[in-house]
Write an enzyme that holds these catalytic residues in place. Structure first.
Site, PDB file in Angstrom:
ATOM      1  N   ARG A  39       0.713  -1.330  -0.052  1.00 54.68           N
ATOM      2  CA  ARG A  39      -0.039  -0.053  -0.237  1.00 54.68           C
ATOM      3  C   ARG A  39       0.914   1.286  -0.016  1.00 54.68           C
ATOM      4  NH1 ARG A  39      -4.876  -1.698   4.036  1.00 54.68           N
ATOM      5  NH2 ARG A  39      -6.264  -2.566   2.444  1.00 54.68           N
ATOM      6  N   LYS A 200     -18.999 -16.486   3.089  1.00 52.64           N
ATOM      7  CA  LYS A 200     -20.406 -16.412   3.252  1.00 52.64           C
ATOM      8  C   LYS A 200     -21.267 -15.514   1.913  1.00 52.64           C
ATOM      9  CE  LYS A 200     -20.688 -15.129   8.240  1.00 52.64           C
ATOM     10  NZ  LYS A 200     -20.953 -13.968   9.090  1.00 52.64           N
ATOM     11  N   GLY A 353      -8.323  -8.368  -0.631  1.00 56.69           N
ATOM     12  CA  GLY A 353      -8.518  -9.394   0.367  1.00 56.69           C
ATOM     13  C   GLY A 353      -7.643 -10.685   0.178  1.00 56.69           C
ATOM     14  N   GLY A 376     -12.587  -4.208   1.252  1.00 56.95           N
ATOM     15  CA  GLY A 376     -14.195  -3.725   1.070  1.00 56.95           C
ATOM     16  C   GLY A 376     -14.474  -2.893   0.170  1.00 56.95           C
TER      17      GLY A 376
END
Ligand code: AMP
Length: 396
Positions: A39, A200, A353, A376
């Protein structure tokens, strides 16, 4: 495709101006050492450009979750040291965020000089997008540049609020993220294949729904596949499964059918008798996992099936691992899919992620088109949600 019509640093004249740059320096740190500087490295093009143009640069970021108070553990000093090393130029570190030190040091900046203020989350007001705090941050500078894609889905003071008080434009990283991902979504080279995995279904419903209008094939792996398998009448044993989402899974399958989109779920599984790396394991073909066993990875036939689809793809978007890749014994599916994506020759986008970590760990990072710096934020972008950190920037 939000930022494509937003002003960037190339649309302004930063010479001799104090420019507040929101970066995403939220890097992983273990025992006082930065584990992964990606980053920070990704922020360099914007910083270098502004320095070359004679701007007085004030960098800001959050790091971790310091809960609104000063905490040495979350100080950005470690980032200032890394930046100094990477740029070969000293970064002036302020001891506070909007206090006397930050004010004095920003006022004394000379063209081309770079300073970093302390962790914006040392103030509770940051995450509340408090107008007074935003105003105080803004008062350090004359122009605002947002280059923190990883927090662009948050409306905080440093990611959005300051734009009420300063002309606001995008940095190179945000522009790159939005251009590459937006380009793939709006004008994909076909066939367009999306690979979705992870824990999920509920976390990915928005992405699936948005992508169903765009892709040709949807590959579903990871634990979320078991909700689809059960919804289809299969047996999932003790696998992670969201019983309350079976209807949604059925609905997604129906929608895919009606839109003529190929939706593939795993045809075999690596199953385990416990949730641990050295559990007993075996391959289970078909949708018939016995009780006492749980699926922790896609099986070899599924790897073949998915790899074949990936090989022929024109564009690939991937978010979420194919199994519990944190356990070496159940990482093969994720590894092989990463390999297939890297070798496909397609425009390949890894939506941050865990899948990004897998691609990097396996050494395939150079072979994919784009690895998003925001987990996200990438997910919300792929869902088609407007990102406040981008919406707040000036239109072209
Ligand atoms: P997400 O953040 O939704 O992308 O989910 C990532 C997590 O999903 C990782 O920690 C994986 O270990 C987990 N995961 C993937 N496949 C499975 C599986 N079959 N059973 C349990 N967890 C899984």
């Amino acid at each position: 495709m939000q930022a494509l019509n937003k002003k960037t640093i190339e649309d302004i004249n930063p010479e001799n101006k104090k420019v507040l740059v929101r970066c995403d320096f939220n890097v992983p740190i273990t025992d006082g050492k930065i584990d992964d500087s990606k980053r920070i490295v990704e922020s360099l093009p914007t910083i270098k450009y502004l320095a070359e143009k004679g701007a007085k640069i004030i960098l800001c970021s959050h790091l971790g979750r310091p809960k609104g108070e000063f905490n040495k553990k979350y100080s950005l000093k470690i980032v200032a040291e890394k930046l100094t090393e990477l740029l070969g130029k000293e970064i002036i570190m302020a001891n506070d965020v909007i206090g006397d030190d930050a004010k004095a040091k920003s006022a004394a900046l000379k063209p081309g000089e770079i300073m970093l203020i302390e962790n914006v989350r040392f103030h509770n007001e940051e995450e509340k997008n408090d107008p007074e705090f935003s105003k105080a941050l803004a008062s350090l500078a004359e122009i605002y540049v947002n280059d923190a894609f990883g927090t662009a889905h948050r409306a905080h003071s440093s990611t959005a609020g300051v734009s009420d008080y300063l002309p606001a434009v995008a940095g190179y990283l945000i522009n790159k993220e939005i251009s590459v991902m937006g380009g793939a979504l709006s004008n994909p080279k076909r066939p367009f294949v999306a690979i979705l995995g992870g824990a999920k279904v509920s976390d990915k419903i928005g992405v699936i729904t948005n992508l169903l209008d765009k892709v040709d094939t949807l590959l579903i792996g990871g634990a979320m596949a078991y909700t689809f398998i059960k919804a289809n009448g299969g047996k999932v044993g003790d696998s992670l499964c969201e019983d309350e989402k079976l209807d949604i899974a059925r609905d997604i399958v129906e929608k895919a059918k009606s839109k003529n989109i190929r939706l593939l779920i795993p045809i075999d599984h690596v199953i385990a008798d416990e949730f641990k790396n050295d559990a007993n394991k075996k391959i289970c073909f078909g949708a018939c996992i016995s009780d006492g066993w749980e699926g922790l990875d896609i099986g070899p036939e599924t790897i073949n099936l998915f790899s074949g689809v990936i090989k022929d793809a024109g564009t690939i978007v991937w978010n979420g691992p194919m199994g519990v890749f944190e356990f070496d014994n159940f990482a093969t599916g994720t590894k092989e899919i990463a390999r297939a994506v890297a070798e496909s020759g397609a425009v390949s986008i890894i939506g941050g992620g865990d899948s990004a970590a897998a691609v990097e760990k396996l050494g395939f990072a150079e072979k994919v088109t784009h690895i998003s710096t925001g987990g996200g934020a990438a997910l919300e972008f792929l869902e088609g949600i407007e990102l406040p950190g981008i919406t707040c920037l000036q239109d072209k």
